[in-house]
Design an enzyme around this catalytic site. Sequence first.
Site, mmCIF file in Angstrom:
data_model
loop_
_atom_site.group_PDB
_atom_site.id
_atom_site.type_symbol
_atom_site.label_atom_id
_atom_site.label_comp_id
_atom_site.label_asym_id
_atom_site.label_seq_id
_atom_site.Cartn_x
_atom_site.Cartn_y
_atom_site.Cartn_z
ATOM 1 N N VAL A 2 -99.177 -28.347 -74.381
ATOM 2 C CA VAL A 2 -98.228 -29.402 -74.054
ATOM 3 C C VAL A 2 -97.285 -29.667 -75.236
ATOM 4 O O VAL A 2 -96.090 -29.875 -75.083
ATOM 5 C CB VAL A 2 -99.000 -30.684 -73.663
ATOM 6 C CG1 VAL A 2 -98.055 -31.852 -73.554
ATOM 7 C CG2 VAL A 2 -99.728 -30.460 -72.367
ATOM 8 N N ASP B 223 -49.180 -16.663 -66.051
ATOM 9 C CA ASP B 223 -48.736 -17.466 -64.911
ATOM 10 C C ASP B 223 -48.307 -16.630 -63.716
ATOM 11 O O ASP B 223 -48.513 -17.004 -62.580
ATOM 12 C CB ASP B 223 -47.630 -18.446 -65.327
ATOM 13 C CG ASP B 223 -46.545 -17.783 -66.179
ATOM 14 O OD1 ASP B 223 -46.486 -16.541 -66.174
ATOM 15 O OD2 ASP B 223 -45.761 -18.494 -66.816
ATOM 16 N N THR C 119 -89.832 -40.040 -74.495
ATOM 17 C CA THR C 119 -89.213 -40.683 -75.671
ATOM 18 C C THR C 119 -88.284 -39.743 -76.431
ATOM 19 O O THR C 119 -87.342 -40.177 -77.056
ATOM 20 C CB THR C 119 -90.267 -41.283 -76.627
ATOM 21 O OG1 THR C 119 -91.149 -40.240 -77.004
ATOM 22 C CG2 THR C 119 -91.042 -42.406 -75.980
ATOM 23 N N ASP D 186 -48.322 -17.309 -73.611
ATOM 24 C CA ASP D 186 -46.953 -17.148 -73.139
ATOM 25 C C ASP D 186 -46.065 -18.051 -73.969
ATOM 26 O O ASP D 186 -46.542 -19.039 -74.528
ATOM 27 C CB ASP D 186 -46.849 -17.642 -71.693
ATOM 28 C CG ASP D 186 -47.324 -16.609 -70.714
ATOM 29 O OD1 ASP D 186 -47.392 -15.439 -71.093
ATOM 30 O OD2 ASP D 186 -47.619 -16.985 -69.564
ATOM 31 N N ILE E 237 -94.444 -26.843 -75.795
ATOM 32 C CA ILE E 237 -93.388 -26.556 -74.809
ATOM 33 C C ILE E 237 -92.259 -27.585 -74.866
ATOM 34 O O ILE E 237 -92.484 -28.775 -74.664
ATOM 35 C CB ILE E 237 -94.003 -26.542 -73.393
ATOM 36 C CG1 ILE E 237 -95.058 -25.431 -73.337
ATOM 37 C CG2 ILE E 237 -92.936 -26.317 -72.344
ATOM 38 C CD1 ILE E 237 -95.912 -25.491 -72.107
ATOM 39 N N ASP F 66 -50.200 -11.178 -63.659
ATOM 40 C CA ASP F 66 -50.996 -11.470 -64.855
ATOM 41 C C ASP F 66 -52.495 -11.506 -64.580
ATOM 42 O O ASP F 66 -53.297 -11.501 -65.505
ATOM 43 C CB ASP F 66 -50.586 -12.830 -65.451
ATOM 44 C CG ASP F 66 -49.246 -12.745 -66.151
ATOM 45 O OD1 ASP F 66 -48.832 -11.616 -66.477
ATOM 46 O OD2 ASP F 66 -48.608 -13.781 -66.363
HETATM 47 P P1 ATP Z 1 -43.091 -15.967 -70.946
HETATM 48 O O1 ATP Z 1 -43.788 -14.707 -70.644
HETATM 49 O O2 ATP Z 1 -43.217 -16.443 -72.323
HETATM 50 O O3 ATP Z 1 -43.325 -17.048 -69.939
HETATM 51 P P2 ATP Z 1 -40.533 -15.457 -69.848
HETATM 52 O O4 ATP Z 1 -40.596 -16.608 -68.932
HETATM 53 O O5 ATP Z 1 -39.275 -15.245 -70.598
HETATM 54 O O6 ATP Z 1 -41.578 -15.532 -70.956
HETATM 55 P P3 ATP Z 1 -40.418 -13.716 -67.667
HETATM 56 O O7 ATP Z 1 -40.395 -14.843 -66.721
HETATM 57 O O8 ATP Z 1 -41.180 -12.499 -67.366
HETATM 58 O O9 ATP Z 1 -40.911 -14.154 -69.068
HETATM 59 O O10 ATP Z 1 -38.893 -13.329 -67.924
HETATM 60 C C1 ATP Z 1 -38.532 -12.183 -68.611
HETATM 61 C C2 ATP Z 1 -37.030 -12.078 -68.699
HETATM 62 O O11 ATP Z 1 -36.482 -11.964 -67.391
HETATM 63 C C3 ATP Z 1 -36.371 -13.313 -69.290
HETATM 64 O O12 ATP Z 1 -36.245 -13.190 -70.685
HETATM 65 C C4 ATP Z 1 -35.024 -13.324 -68.646
HETATM 66 O O13 ATP Z 1 -34.127 -12.500 -69.360
HETATM 67 C C5 ATP Z 1 -35.289 -12.693 -67.302
HETATM 68 N N1 ATP Z 1 -35.444 -13.729 -66.283
HETATM 69 C C6 ATP Z 1 -36.292 -14.784 -66.306
HETATM 70 N N2 ATP Z 1 -36.180 -15.516 -65.202
HETATM 71 C C7 ATP Z 1 -35.257 -14.923 -64.443
HETATM 72 C C8 ATP Z 1 -34.706 -15.181 -63.157
HETATM 73 N N3 ATP Z 1 -35.104 -16.217 -62.430
HETATM 74 N N4 ATP Z 1 -33.769 -14.353 -62.695
HETATM 75 C C9 ATP Z 1 -33.384 -13.290 -63.405
HETATM 76 N N5 ATP Z 1 -33.853 -12.989 -64.608
HETATM 77 C C10 ATP Z 1 -34.775 -13.782 -65.133
#
Ligand code: ATP
Length: 908
Positions: free
Chosen positions: A287, A643, A740, A334, A290, A647
């Site tokens: 006892v 995001d 306790t 990111d 444990i 990814d």
């Molecule tokens: P992180 O990875 O840090 O979030 P990020 O948001 O810049 O960076 P992405 O969203 O992949 O990464 O964007 C990569 C590139 O694509 C940007 O640097 C921009 O030049 C271009 N981009 C981002 N958003 C748009 C969009 N809505 N339309 C067209 N080109 C875009």
Amino acid sequence: MKSWHQLPIEQITTDLRTDIQNGLLPEEVTLRQKQYGFNELAEKDKESLFRKFINQFKDFLVLILLAASVISVLIGEITDAFVIIAIVILNASLGVFQEAKAEKALEALKRMSAPSSKTIRAGNLVMIPSRELIPGDVVILEAGDYIPADIRIVETANLKVEEASLTGESAAVEKDHITLEKDAPLGDRHNIGFMSTIVTYGRGKGIVVTTGMETEIGKIAAMIQSLEEDSTPLQKKLKGFGKLLGGLGLAICAVVFLVGIYNGYRTGSLDFQLVQSMLMISISLAVAAIPEGLPTVVTIVLALGMQRMAKKNAIVKKLHAVETLGSTTIICSDKTGTLTQNQMTVVKVTLGKKSFEITGEGYKPEGDFLVEGTKTGIDTEKDLDLLLLGAALCNDAQLKEPSDTQNWTIIGDPTEGALLTVAAKGGKSKEQFSLYTRIAEIPFDSARKMMTTFHKMTNHQTIAFTKGAPDILLRNCTNILIDGIARPMTEEDSQIIQEGNQNMSSQALRVLAIAYREFDQVPDNLNPSSIEQEMTFIGLLGMIDPARPEAKEAVNLCLSAGIRPIMITGDHPGTALAIAKDLGIATNEQQVLAGQDVNRLSKEQLQKSVKDVTVFARVSPENKMSIIDALRTNGEIVAMTGDGVNDAPALKKAHIGIAMGITGTDVTKEAADMIVSDDNFATIVTAIEEGRVIFANIKKFIFFLLSCNASEVLVIFLAMLLGWPIPLLPIQLLWINLVTDAFPALALGIEKKEPNIMETPPRAPDEPLLSKNMLTMIAVQSIVMAATVLAAFQYGLHTHNNDLAVGRTFAFVTLILSQIICAYSARSEHYSTFKLGFFSNTYLNLGAGLSFLLLLLSIYGPLHLIFKTIEPGTTELFAFILFAPIPFIATEICKFILNTRKTNTSFK
Ligand code: ATP
């Protein structure tokens, strides 16, 4: 059952009394929610309370206790047997209660990470928890979303869905809104989006037709939704540890028993009485050895820790993450939104050699276009006009007018919001957009880094606007627009554009380029590689996205804690470096590596570079995988954020995958071990700190419980060696161990952080649970405690005519009191209790108080009959006060010596 795929859309809207533009009205929503209930799949049958209770008895340690009670019956100690069983049952009930509580906490966390849906209700686009969807709701689907119910698609833009969870087919299928003439198997119903399948590309809109168990996935299985029930490595380690202690206890029992019997046999004193007393000793030892409370306390402490982290915006989805967080050596984060605010404002525009500064704040569509400090009349700037038109049309965001509580805001991607704002500043209003209806699109994706939309112009021509990363878009442009005229792009033009891009990037601006291409009509095949070609370049837009103020501090904290923050971004290397410098993540260009270089390097080369590089720019999701691989091979423990839809594999591959709560897609949230609900880098660092605190606290109560158990074993063992009667009865030991001890142990589990927690390097994942220093302290504490208890026992006997009951009362009270006091020493391995402040952990004060009350109950109350104790008088109380603090003093001295030796400086 309706065949939704065979009904025309108009009939569906009539049947479900809904409207594609405006969705359902609030009154209707309330009614339908009552009618249809929640959009959930039935959970797996939960374990009943009774089952849970029975499961508690499967524990090895509990089985040993049950065996002890059987032996007690055999030797005639019926009360003991009953008490042992009562305490075991109490322990099991507590276990069930705690398990249920931990489960509840986990369920609450699960609800916090449950997906939500972009729904149109009463004409507004709102995010609602997916479980609140009802038939007739109109939802928007985007890449990365889990389809939240069975949905009849009414509009699509290259919508592709992966339906493996339903059909087993892993290749994504294209969806459209066309009504099927004939019935078709699930895999061919291309106008239906099925619940739990994943949008991998494009966008779409649809009407919810069935929810919850009525959906196709609901029909085939009452599946998923079960809680993640993974034991953490620590829990597994402790289970093994418990077994070891149990086994060791049994072995000591057996040896003691056999040695006792053999001695009796040798000296000719072997009789029933001897056997009986040897059995008693053995039971007491078992006892004592444990640590019954250990597994329960670990579970509670982990669950409480998770709740605390959730309050700080870090929702831990998997228990093991709490522990791994404490060992994290690298955070790959990111940039956009995590290290920066994701509040974009276009501040600069360049068209060939011309450039404009743009004034104004946030998303408020008011500001001027300045050329060298002077306001310019933009009506005369034809190229600017087209640039702003392209920026506004190739855009899915919406500007929202200010309300009482908020300024101008946006719905959608902040990059696009900033473009809409600058277009509005240049007079490109919403009304103008309606002239150029969008007739097709190729959505943005982070691998291509571009987006294209097609529009019907007033001259009946079709124009495609493409926006995207300048370095990539420029490669695909053959012409350039100068003063309203398109001409072939020269080497010099390209040079100027690249310099412009470089220039803006080095000022930490995120730069986007805009180009266009004319078509007679929308091409049949919307293949990006053939369409985003031979374009005419218009200009560049540079936007600021300020770093989060708290991120700088968090980066510093990481560095002092031996954690290396790495920025991984899709953005331009220049922009990334400028922001990294501002935050203290990088100091020079050598620390930046672009995605294309990651591709170029061999595995070994990459492994070498990741040791120094702290900024990866223009990365693709595949690059993320190679980076994690390299870091893992180097022995790092990696936490990685993500995001986008692509990814998820990287998040799975990291030791801790972290999804963003606001910008994250359902798919990343599902794949992640932890969700950061405010998207903030600082929250990740706070979570790591919490992880460290939780682990340190677990170590504290393990230290406490083990030294208590060890001292008890020693008391029995030494008494036997010395040929004394046993100083503590099995039920007394059980009471101490299960009751306790438990409260101070729990309180240690929720101890506040020690001051230096983020000034030491991360714990190696394979580091033993108890360091050498701790083992030394356990040894010292338990030996001194055992000696003190034995001394108190003898003192009791001597001063009370060898009355065994009094001697045992002395041992019992001294042991409990000195354990309560020693709990204060267990609060820190490094800091003296006097330095920490004796009463600074309120929970420990409460726990100690409760244990003390229980002690009083067991000597002054009716329980004393069970524990066979004698009510102590004033002289006895005085003796206890003298004996009880001795082990505490010894432990503190030992701590002092160990720490002075280690640091060779003054005692902290
Ligand atoms: P992180 O990875 O840090 O979030 P990020 O948001 O810049 O960076 P992405 O969203 O992949 O990464 O964007 C990569 C590139 O694509 C940007 O640097 C921009 O030049 C271009 N981009 C981002 N958003 C748009 C969009 N809505 N339309 C067209 N080109 C875009």
